[in-house]
Every structure is written in C-alpha cells, then in structure tokens.
Write a protein that holds these residues in place. Structure first.
Motif, PDB file in Angstrom:
ATOM      1  N   ASP A  10      37.622  36.185  34.148  1.00  0.00           N
ATOM      2  CA  ASP A  10      36.669  37.133  34.931  1.00  0.00           C
ATOM      3  C   ASP A  10      36.276  37.719  36.131  1.00  0.00           C
ATOM      4  O   ASP A  10      35.738  38.611  35.937  1.00  0.00           O
ATOM      5  N   THR A  11      36.799  36.722  37.080  1.00  0.00           N
ATOM      6  CA  THR A  11      35.985  36.958  37.983  1.00  0.00           C
ATOM      7  C   THR A  11      37.015  38.159  38.822  1.00  0.00           C
ATOM      8  O   THR A  11      35.838  39.287  39.742  1.00  0.00           O
ATOM      9  N   GLU A  12      38.556  38.289  38.868  1.00  0.00           N
ATOM     10  CA  GLU A  12      38.399  39.450  39.210  1.00  0.00           C
ATOM     11  C   GLU A  12      38.004  40.996  38.949  1.00  0.00           C
ATOM     12  O   GLU A  12      38.428  41.465  39.978  1.00  0.00           O
ATOM     13  N   PRO A  13      38.688  40.815  37.590  1.00  0.00           N
ATOM     14  CA  PRO A  13      37.816  42.381  37.051  1.00  0.00           C
ATOM     15  C   PRO A  13      37.099  43.130  37.070  1.00  0.00           C
ATOM     16  O   PRO A  13      36.606  43.875  37.176  1.00  0.00           O
ATOM     17  N   ARG A  14      35.748  41.428  37.672  1.00  0.00           N
ATOM     18  CA  ARG A  14      34.181  41.989  37.662  1.00  0.00           C
ATOM     19  C   ARG A  14      34.653  42.763  39.594  1.00  0.00           C
ATOM     20  O   ARG A  14      33.852  43.774  40.017  1.00  0.00           O
ATOM     21  N   TRP A  15      35.040  41.908  40.337  1.00  0.00           N
ATOM     22  CA  TRP A  15      34.822  42.320  41.640  1.00  0.00           C
ATOM     23  C   TRP A  15      35.500  43.058  41.748  1.00  0.00           C
ATOM     24  O   TRP A  15      34.934  44.372  42.471  1.00  0.00           O
ATOM     25  N   SER A 115      44.950  45.051  39.341  1.00  0.00           N
ATOM     26  CA  SER A 115      44.995  44.530  38.437  1.00  0.00           C
ATOM     27  C   SER A 115      45.640  42.949  39.725  1.00  0.00           C
ATOM     28  O   SER A 115      44.714  41.381  39.391  1.00  0.00           O
ATOM     29  N   MET A 116      46.123  43.106  40.620  1.00  0.00           N
ATOM     30  CA  MET A 116      46.611  42.692  42.513  1.00  0.00           C
ATOM     31  C   MET A 116      45.076  42.384  43.369  1.00  0.00           C
ATOM     32  O   MET A 116      45.171  42.023  44.430  1.00  0.00           O
ATOM     33  N   GLY A 117      44.128  43.071  42.915  1.00  0.00           N
ATOM     34  CA  GLY A 117      43.413  43.716  44.042  1.00  0.00           C
ATOM     35  C   GLY A 117      43.815  43.749  45.548  1.00  0.00           C
ATOM     36  O   GLY A 117      42.721  43.429  46.611  1.00  0.00           O
ATOM     37  N   LEU A 118      43.972  44.883  45.186  1.00  0.00           N
ATOM     38  CA  LEU A 118      44.794  45.280  46.631  1.00  0.00           C
ATOM     39  C   LEU A 118      43.488  46.430  47.396  1.00  0.00           C
ATOM     40  O   LEU A 118      42.724  47.469  46.477  1.00  0.00           O
ATOM     41  N   SER A 119      43.398  46.562  48.281  1.00  0.00           N
ATOM     42  CA  SER A 119      42.591  46.720  49.179  1.00  0.00           C
ATOM     43  C   SER A 119      42.676  48.781  49.449  1.00  0.00           C
ATOM     44  O   SER A 119      42.975  49.168  50.504  1.00  0.00           O
ATOM     45  N   LEU A 120      42.946  49.117  47.874  1.00  0.00           N
ATOM     46  CA  LEU A 120      43.883  50.347  48.703  1.00  0.00           C
ATOM     47  C   LEU A 120      43.602  51.504  48.492  1.00  0.00           C
ATOM     48  O   LEU A 120      42.501  51.859  48.203  1.00  0.00           O
ATOM     49  N   ASP A 121      43.677  53.107  49.246  1.00  0.00           N
ATOM     50  CA  ASP A 121      42.836  53.826  48.494  1.00  0.00           C
ATOM     51  C   ASP A 121      43.499  55.271  48.413  1.00  0.00           C
ATOM     52  O   ASP A 121      44.073  55.504  48.068  1.00  0.00           O
ATOM     53  N   TRP A 122      42.967  55.120  46.870  1.00  0.00           N
ATOM     54  CA  TRP A 122      43.433  55.489  45.297  1.00  0.00           C
ATOM     55  C   TRP A 122      43.114  56.734  45.681  1.00  0.00           C
ATOM     56  O   TRP A 122      44.150  57.701  44.821  1.00  0.00           O
ATOM     57  N   TYR A 650      47.147  32.357  35.528  1.00  0.00           N
ATOM     58  CA  TYR A 650      45.827  32.122  37.512  1.00  0.00           C
ATOM     59  C   TYR A 650      45.849  32.568  38.094  1.00  0.00           C
ATOM     60  O   TYR A 650      44.508  32.490  38.425  1.00  0.00           O
ATOM     61  N   GLY A 651      45.816  34.021  37.696  1.00  0.00           N
ATOM     62  CA  GLY A 651      44.777  35.043  38.353  1.00  0.00           C
ATOM     63  C   GLY A 651      45.812  36.180  39.438  1.00  0.00           C
ATOM     64  O   GLY A 651      46.942  34.891  39.820  1.00  0.00           O
ATOM     65  N   ALA A 652      45.427  36.723  39.783  1.00  0.00           N
ATOM     66  CA  ALA A 652      46.271  37.580  41.667  1.00  0.00           C
ATOM     67  C   ALA A 652      46.116  36.931  42.772  1.00  0.00           C
ATOM     68  O   ALA A 652      47.350  36.313  42.938  1.00  0.00           O
ATOM     69  N   ASP A 653      45.145  35.952  42.445  1.00  0.00           N
ATOM     70  CA  ASP A 653      44.456  35.194  44.392  1.00  0.00           C
ATOM     71  C   ASP A 653      45.509  34.067  43.571  1.00  0.00           C
ATOM     72  O   ASP A 653      46.296  34.058  45.358  1.00  0.00           O
ATOM     73  N   THR A 654      45.844  33.564  42.919  1.00  0.00           N
ATOM     74  CA  THR A 654      46.854  32.355  42.745  1.00  0.00           C
ATOM     75  C   THR A 654      48.410  33.830  43.761  1.00  0.00           C
ATOM     76  O   THR A 654      49.306  32.631  44.282  1.00  0.00           O
ATOM     77  N   PRO A 780      41.966  37.843  53.206  1.00  0.00           N
ATOM     78  CA  PRO A 780      42.119  39.222  53.423  1.00  0.00           C
ATOM     79  C   PRO A 780      43.411  38.339  52.255  1.00  0.00           C
ATOM     80  O   PRO A 780      44.480  39.611  51.970  1.00  0.00           O
ATOM     81  N   MET A 781      43.205  36.725  51.351  1.00  0.00           N
ATOM     82  CA  MET A 781      44.477  36.727  50.986  1.00  0.00           C
ATOM     83  C   MET A 781      43.812  36.621  49.520  1.00  0.00           C
ATOM     84  O   MET A 781      45.533  36.384  48.221  1.00  0.00           O
ATOM     85  N   THR A 782      43.260  35.606  49.608  1.00  0.00           N
ATOM     86  CA  THR A 782      42.820  35.957  47.511  1.00  0.00           C
ATOM     87  C   THR A 782      40.969  36.542  48.262  1.00  0.00           C
ATOM     88  O   THR A 782      40.050  35.319  48.088  1.00  0.00           O
ATOM     89  N   PRO A 783      41.418  37.609  48.123  1.00  0.00           N
ATOM     90  CA  PRO A 783      39.552  38.298  47.762  1.00  0.00           C
ATOM     91  C   PRO A 783      39.111  38.311  46.997  1.00  0.00           C
ATOM     92  O   PRO A 783      37.504  38.270  47.161  1.00  0.00           O
ATOM     93  N   HIS A 784      39.440  38.270  45.797  1.00  0.00           N
ATOM     94  CA  HIS A 784      38.592  37.929  44.776  1.00  0.00           C
ATOM     95  C   HIS A 784      37.881  36.241  44.732  1.00  0.00           C
ATOM     96  O   HIS A 784      36.734  36.184  44.564  1.00  0.00           O
ATOM     97  N   LEU A 785      38.638  35.492  44.970  1.00  0.00           N
ATOM     98  CA  LEU A 785      38.221  33.727  45.278  1.00  0.00           C
ATOM     99  C   LEU A 785      36.884  33.895  46.309  1.00  0.00           C
ATOM    100  O   LEU A 785      35.621  33.672  46.210  1.00  0.00           O
ATOM    101  N   ALA A 786      37.375  34.527  47.686  1.00  0.00           N
ATOM    102  CA  ALA A 786      36.021  35.461  48.539  1.00  0.00           C
ATOM    103  C   ALA A 786      34.549  35.740  48.127  1.00  0.00           C
ATOM    104  O   ALA A 786      33.790  34.786  48.352  1.00  0.00           O
ATOM    105  N   GLU A 787      34.700  36.731  46.935  1.00  0.00           N
ATOM    106  CA  GLU A 787      33.625  37.272  46.888  1.00  0.00           C
ATOM    107  C   GLU A 787      33.016  36.213  46.000  1.00  0.00           C
ATOM    108  O   GLU A 787      31.198  36.017  46.179  1.00  0.00           O
ATOM    109  N   GLU A 788      33.248  35.755  45.120  1.00  0.00           N
ATOM    110  CA  GLU A 788      32.605  35.058  44.595  1.00  0.00           C
ATOM    111  C   GLU A 788      31.594  33.757  45.074  1.00  0.00           C
ATOM    112  O   GLU A 788      31.291  33.332  44.818  1.00  0.00           O
TER     113      GLU A 788
END
Length: 876
Positions: A10-15, A115-122, A650-654, A780-788
């Motif tokens: 739920d969390t990762e796609p949302r962020w 899906s890995m949540g990379l902070s890329l300038d697409w 497990y999620g991308a953060d894991t 920087p390592m688990t960005p979705h968890l950090a946002e939540e």
C-alpha cells in the motif's frame, strides 16, 4: 497502543505517486545551489532487472537522496544502453524486430526500476537507440572526423563466418567465435578508427589526478595504456637466409641490457617476413594460419601453449656480427604491438625460457642478483626477471641493469647499419586506436557516403540523422543494411552521382562514452550545451561494475578530450569520483551429475536445517538437492532471484536495505532468504516503534535534552547522526546500517515509555527529535518507510525534500573517556574517568587502581605524566 503492520504494497506505490505528481526529483539546470551529479552506469535493456541492478541503483540513490538533503542541486538521471547484438539475435530467434524487442524491454525494466522508489529525474530519460540520441552521436562523429580524430584504414580483424561479423580478441575462444562456435577467420577489412592514441600520454598522466578512483582501477588503466621505455633495434639478416628483398628485422625491446642473453628472434604470423617465408613453404604457411586462428586476447596468449616454427632465416647479433640467431614465427607475438618482432632472452623472461627449453635453444644468464656469484649463478626452471648486475655480457659485465641499458643505447645509436643508426631510444604504448566499425544493423549508422568519383564523403550535418530503416529482415546471417534494396543507395552530396551509404554501424561502446554529457541537457539540438555540460561535469560520483574498469572508462575519458577539442565541453576527465560495487551472489542448487546435471532455481526449493545441517529440498517432490558453491547470479545456473518477487513479498525498502547492509559495498553480497527476512523485520520494527509512539509525539515539538533522564536519548541520536553522516560521505553503507541498528536498540525503550504515557513533555520532546533523526537517517535507504513515519508524526512536507539534520557537538562528546595507563612504558591498566577531570584528579584515580598498586608493589612513583585525554605514564 497496538499498531498495524507496515504494508509496503500500500505504502510504496502511494509515495511514488506523490513524488511523481510533485516532480520532486526533476532537476533544474538554473538552480543556484551547488551542484552534485550522481550517476550509475546505465543498463542494457535485456528484459528484466536483476539483483545486481538493485544493488547498483540503490547505492546511487542513497548518495542522491543524501546529497539532496545536504542542500545540493542533485542531478540523478537514467537511460538505456540500447544498441547491440543481443537485439539482433533475438530478432533472428524470436521473429521480432530489434526495435520492438528493445523498447518492450525498456518499458518492463522502467516499471521495475520505478517500483524501487529511485529518486531519478525521468524527464531526462533516453535510450541510445533513440533517433534523437544517435543523431547527435553522428554529429560528434563528423566533428571528430573534421578534427582528424577519425580515420579509415585496412585492418586485420577476427571474422566470424557464421554470424558474419567482426569479433573482438576477447570473443575468440580457442580459435572459435564465442557465440557461433565457428572457426574464426582472419580478414583484412577497411575499418573506421578513433585516434585514442593521440592522447596516450595524457590519458596516462591524468590518472594520477583521479584520487577519488579505486587504486586497482587506475592500475588496470595504466597497464592497458602500457607505456614502456625501450629501444628499436635493427637486426641484419644473414646473407643466403633472407627471402628476396629482405635485409633486416626491427625489434622493439624494453631490455636492451640483456642483448648478450639473446638466443632467438620471434616474429608474428602476420609479419611481412613471416609472409615471405610462408610463400615458399607450406609447413610455415600452415603454422602461421594456426596462429591466426587462435585467440589474441591477453588471457589467451598467457594461457596458450607457446609454439614456434623455425623459418630458416638467420640474423646477425647487433653487438657481434659473427653471432647468428634463428628467426621463429611464434604464436605469442602480435603484429599490433611494438614492431611485431621480439628478441628472446630466455634467462630473463619466463615465456622466452619456456620457449627455449621446448626448442632446445641456448639459455645464457646475463643478470644476477647484486650479491650473486657469477661462477655459480644458474637458471633453472624459472627465469630471473629482476634487476641486478650484468654477467656473461662482455663490456657490460659488472654494470647495473640501468647502466647497461644506457651503455647499449649509446653504442647502438652511434653504430650504423647501412647509413642509419642501428638502434634508437623509443617510448611505446600498448594502447591501440579504437576500431569502431561493426557489421551489424542494430547500431548507430556511420554518417559517411562512398562515391566512386569523390571517395569517402561525410554526410552534411543538415542531412542528419542518418536513420536506420525499419523494413529489414533477419532471415539470414549478416548485416541487413547490406541487403536493403534502397537504404544504402544515395546521391553523392558533392557530385550528385549514385553513391552508397556506409553500412557498418558504430561499436556500442561509442554510445556509452558520452551519455553522461547528454544527460546534462538532453533536449538540446547540439550534442551538448557547453555551458550546461561544463557546469555539471565531471560526474561527482559514478557507480558501476569493475568489469567496466578498462574499456568503458578509457573510452569515456577519450571522448571528453575529443569533445573538448571539438568545442562541445571544456574538461578532460568525465568522472571525478568512481565506485565499483561488488556483485550479488547466491548459492547454487542442482540434481544429477556431469552432463545430466539440472540446475534448480531458488524459488523452487526450501531450505531446512536439521541438527545444524542445511538441506535443500525441491518443493514439488520433497527430493533433496545438492547445495553447490556461491556464485554470481546467472540464468545458466538458475541461482537468480527476481527483484519483482522480493518487492512483492517484502517491499522495495526491504530489498534496498538488505543489499546495502549485508557487506561492504565494494565486495560481493551473498543473497540469503534469512538476510532478507532480517531486513524486513527491521523495517517492521522501525514502523512499530514510531507508529506506536506517534500519537503522543505529535503533541510535542522536538527538542534535544541537554541533561536529565532524556540525555542518553539525545546523545544516542546525535552520535548516530554524526557517524551515519560520515559513513554516507565515504559510501560505507553497511557501516551506516550497523549504526542505525545500534541507535534503534538504544532508543527502543524510550520510544516505548512515550507510547505507554510514561514520559513528561521534555522527555517526549527528546524522543520526538530522536524519531525525526532516525527517519532522516533511514530515508536515503528506505525512502517509503521514512515518508510514512514522517507523516505519522504529523510533519508537513516530504522527507524527500527535508534538510539533513545537524548534530549537536555537545551531545556527541562522551562525558567519560578511557585512558591507558603505562608504568615504565608498559601498559598495565586502563582508567575510566570524566572527560573534564583535572590532572590532580587523574593522578589520584590512577594510583587508586588495583592493577597499578599491584604493579608498584609499594614503590613510590618518581613522576606521573598525564597527557590530557590521551594517556597516563608512571615512571618508577
């Protein structure tokens, strides 16, 4: 209060959606902040992202997110290294067009990377097979051509008659093509070359300025460039032994000091003298052909059996015309290094010694260790390759090897053969010009036209791009461009007569040799915007595999120099900092032996542990399997873990946290289910600690404790902040993870006290600050968890846009220190005491230690020397 488990599905796609909608990672070239350019080597779109990609891009993402938090304007782009033979092979095998195959794979892999949540300038994304990209590459080619950095010549190549293409030396294995298995042929083809050798010395010298590169990479590049100082020596061919018209052989050597140890000359199979000898001798011709078929990579030459054939030609020794030596064709001499001819000194070179023993040639020791005895010094099964003192060398005897070099150089430079000096000093480089011609379709077309009247004519820039035609067929091997009914036929730009396009395309290494510059302004009509490129380059942190340590990096270094010469940018070196990460490896599982062995994928097995013994069991049948060695993940061994499966479970953060935590980033990481589960438990623990205390923490403002019961909480948080910051600066991700674990252990109790309502406002404020520091450390390592977690505390904005916290110097200084205590220079004890204790207090505390009293045995110290906060010395 109880909290729900953290749900990454739920969390990762949302962020990720939030970041995208707010263009959080889109970089503005006009941003006035200090720039930081982080780049991972872009991937080939093979179809699926693998765990090596996850590790590579997770590392780069930590750097990008961390530097963004530190206030830098960060450029972190992504693209695709998309041309190459695999797409053509897929076209032949699967009846699909290379373009379709490539762009389908890009779409799949793009979704996986997102899906890995990379902070890329697409917004800067491109593929090297995009017409817009290779259009500008053709522009660069024409500029290089005009500047004299491109030329065309006949060159000997390895030709695969089945794949109908040129093979690199490294792609010839035991004389056969690496893919087709066909016997490789040596052909003379007209090829296009980049003049990388124009920069040989500069490429070598500049390596010393790259102090943020791994030393092993710089050494590899130095060896590849291969500068050597030696001599060219002309050897006169003895009368009656030379083919008609041949009078001498020129040899390049780095050891003219060992000339009196020479016992033979060896020439390459393609040396003109070898060809002349073979013309009248079928046996020599057959041997020369055998040499041509063998692999010519460095590895192949080092491991192959050394073979030779006596040509019957004899040469006169340059320092003694009465002494004649045989000339052999040898399989370890290459025409493209030096002069294609060497002299063999068996006593001083192991390869030459093996050759001499095999063909019963003389072995004369000419250099011995400085403390050796000339009368007894012998050469056994090993050559003596070090410097030393000259022996058995006539006028050189007793000299050092360095002095002997100079003496021989002086004599041969004044001694004439004909009317020219017989020898001269010469600097040689192993580096050769870069042949970029490839006989394939799926590559960047070389923008030139061949006209019978005008010769080779550059395509005018106004006519660029030269586009690849889509209507090609792959029903037979070879380059479809050669068979296309219309594409190759074109009017000459100069005379207007019928002419032909160049059908060779560029080596894919060209595509990846300047992409980092294009990322700075991919919308420009020119290859670069020089002002923008000069602002962003060099890349501050480049991350990729050690397998690219030589060719890709060397070619990129050439390109920046060539682009500087042609006005596209103004710098020499493309990459300021380089990091080469280790691979992701995994156990192998199999059943059967030998040719009947079947490899089993990790997803199809279960690991049981009984009495301390691990067993691999096939899920479908319960059959016990053999657990093999830990190897690089590969499709052939089936020891591959699909990132999609891990992210789904497990999620991308894991996945990110595991590949960053398990081992030093420059070493291999061993993938294990237990390790992934451990990372997942940690993610859940962090969420549980913060979410359970969140309701109480939202009611207070964060404030560190300077004293009292909450002081240890603030100290633990600020010490972790200081340490993790240092680890991120050095890319020590696994150390950062360890410190975060320590911090979580230290603050878990206080978090629980707050959640249980057992904390006053000051205590809760310190815990809230610790929680925010923890979130920013893991972001920087688990960005979705950090946002939540950030949102759970009621903070405004995004962690991805939050500033990096500043540690309080007073909170990271330990209030106590440990001082070693020495008695007469020998350590006897340790003293734990307040950091600010005065000298008198330290002396009294030292004398009260049991270990010191026992060592003194009633004696009164003559002197007690206290070095503040360092050491205590007692002199008895």
């Amino acid at each position: 209060m109880a909290s729900e488990r953290y749900n990454p599905r739920d969390t990762e796609p949302r962020w990720q959606k939030t970041w995208n909608e707010n263009s959080v990672f889109v970089t503005d070239n006009n941003d006035p902040r200090e720039k930081y350019y982080v780049l991972e080597m872009f991937p080939y779109p093979s179809g699926r992202v693998h765990m090596g990609h996850v590790r590579n891009y997770a590392m780069g993402d930590v750097v990008a997110r961390y530097k963004r938090a530190r206030g830098y304007n960060v450029l972190h782009p992504m693209g695709w290294d998309a041309f190459g033979m695999p797409a053509e092979n897929a076209a032949m095998q699967n009846k699909v067009h290379p373009k379709d195959w490539t762009y389908q794979n890009i779409a799949t892999m793009r979704n996986q990377l997102k899906s890995m949540g990379l902070s890329l300038d697409w917004s800067r994304e491109f593929a090297t097979c995009d017409v817009e990209y290779y259009h500008r590459q053709q522009h660069l080619f024409l500029d290089f051509l005009e500047k004299g950095l491109v030329y065309r010549k006949q060159s000997k190549v390895n030709w695969d008659p089945v794949d109908n293409t040129v093979l690199a030396n490294e792609q010839v294995i035991d004389g056969r093509g690496w893919r087709s298995g066909a016997l490789v042929e040596q052909r003379e083809l007209t090829q296009w070359f980049f003049k990388i050798t124009d920069f040989s010395q500069d490429l070598l010298d500049a390596l010393d300025t790259l102090d943020q590169w791994p030393e092993k990479v710089r050494v590899m590049q130095k060896n590849w460039i291969g500068r050597s100082e030696g001599m060219t020596i002309r050897w006169e061919i003895a009368e009656g032994t030379a083919p008609a018209g041949s009078h001498e052989v020129t040899v390049y050597t780095t050891r003219p000091d060992t000339l009196f140890g020479a016992s033979f000359l060896a020439i390459a199979a393609d040396h003109p003298l070898a060809r002349e000898a073979a013309a009248g001798n079928p046996d020599i011709e057959a041997f020369a052909e055998e040499c041509r078929r063998a692999g010519t990579s460095v590895a192949a030459l080092e491991t192959a059996e050394k073979k030779g054939m006596d040509t019957g030609i004899r040469v006169k020794h340059p320092l003694d015309p009465a002494w004649e030596l045989p000339v052999y064709i040898a399989n370890f001499v290459l025409m493209d290094y030096g002069t294609g001819a060497i002299f063999g000194c068996p006593a001083g070179d192991q390869r030459d010694l093996d050759f001499a023993r095999k063909y019963d040639l003389p072995v004369t020791p000419v250099v011995m260790p400085k403390d050796g005895d000339p009368a007894s010094f012998k050469i056994g099964n090993e050559a003596y390759v070090d410097d030393g003192v000259m022996i058995n060398s006539r006028f050189l005897d007793g000299m050092t090897t360095e002095a002997a070099f100079d003496a021989v150089a002086e004599r041969l430079s004044t001694q004439l053969l004909g009317n020219q000096p017989q020898g001269e000093r010469k600097v040689n480089f192993r580096l050769r010009d870069w042949g970029i011609s490839r006989q394939r379709y799926w590559g960047c077309p070389i923008p030139v036209i061949h006209c019978d009247d005008c010769g080779v004519v550059a395509v005018p820039k106004k006519d660029l791009p030269v586009k690849l035609p889509d209507d090609v067929t792959f029903d037979k091997p070879g380059n479809p461009l050669d068979r296309h009914p219309t594409w190759r036929h074109v009017a000459c730009p100069q005379c207007g007569k019928d002419a032909r396009r160049e059908t060779d395309t560029m080596d894919t290494f060209v595509d990846s040799s300047w992409y980092f510059a294009r990322f700075t302004a991919p919308w420009e009509n020119e290859p670069t915007s020089p002002e923008v490129a000069n602002h962003w380059l060099p890349v501050d942190q480049y991350i990729g595999g050690i397998e690219h340590a030589i060719l890709h990096l060397l070619y990129s270094r050439f390109f920046t120099r060539a682009m500087r010469e042609t006005g596209h940018l103004d710098l020499k070196e493309p990459f300021k900092g380089l990091f080469t990460q280790g691979m992701v490896v995994h156990e192998t599982y199999s059943r059967g032996e030998g040719t009947a062995r079947e490899w089993i994928a990790p997803a199809d097995i279960r690991i049981d542990e009984i009495d301390g013994q691990r067993r691999a069991v096939l899920l479908s049948t319960g059959e016990e399997l053999k657990i093999g060695s830990i190897e690089k993940m590969s499709k052939s061994k089936k020891n591959v873990v699909d990132p999609d499966d891990i992210i789904a479970a497990y999620g991308a953060d894991t996945a990110r946290f595991f590949v960053l935590s398990d081992s030093p980033p420059d070493r291999d990481v061993i993938w294990s289910e237990a390790g992934v589960e451990g990372s997942h438990r940690f993610v859940q623990r962090v969420w549980r600690l913060i979410s359970e205390a969140a309701e109480k923490l939202r009611k207070v403002k964060s404030k560190p404790a300077k004293e009292g019961e909450a002081l240890p909480v603030s100290q633990a948080a600020h010490k972790a902040l200081q340490a993790v910051q240092g680890d991120f600066d050095k890319l020590n991700f696994n150390k950062a993870v360890a410190r975060i674990y320590e911090m979580v252990n230290a603050v878990a109790g206080p978090f629980g006290n707050v959640a249980a309502g057992k904390a006053d406002e000051a205590y809760a404020a310190a815990v809230r600050e610790a929680a925010e520091i923890l979130i920013l450390l893991i972001a920087p390592m688990t960005p979705h968890l950090a946002e939540e977690c950030w949102a759970a505390l009621g903070n405004e904005g995004l962690v991805a846009q939050a500033s990096w916290p500043v540690f309080d110097a007073a909170l990271v200084i330990d209030s106590e220190i440990v001082l070693p205590v020495q008695i007469n220079g020998k350590k006897r004890a340790e003293l734990t005491i307040a950091r600010d204790a005065d000298q008198n207090a330290v002396q009294q505390a030292v004398l009260a230690l049991d270990a010191v009293q026992a060592a003194l045995a009633g004696q009164t110290p003559k002197k007690i020397i206290v070095v503040p906060q360092r050491i205590v010395n007692i002199v008895v």
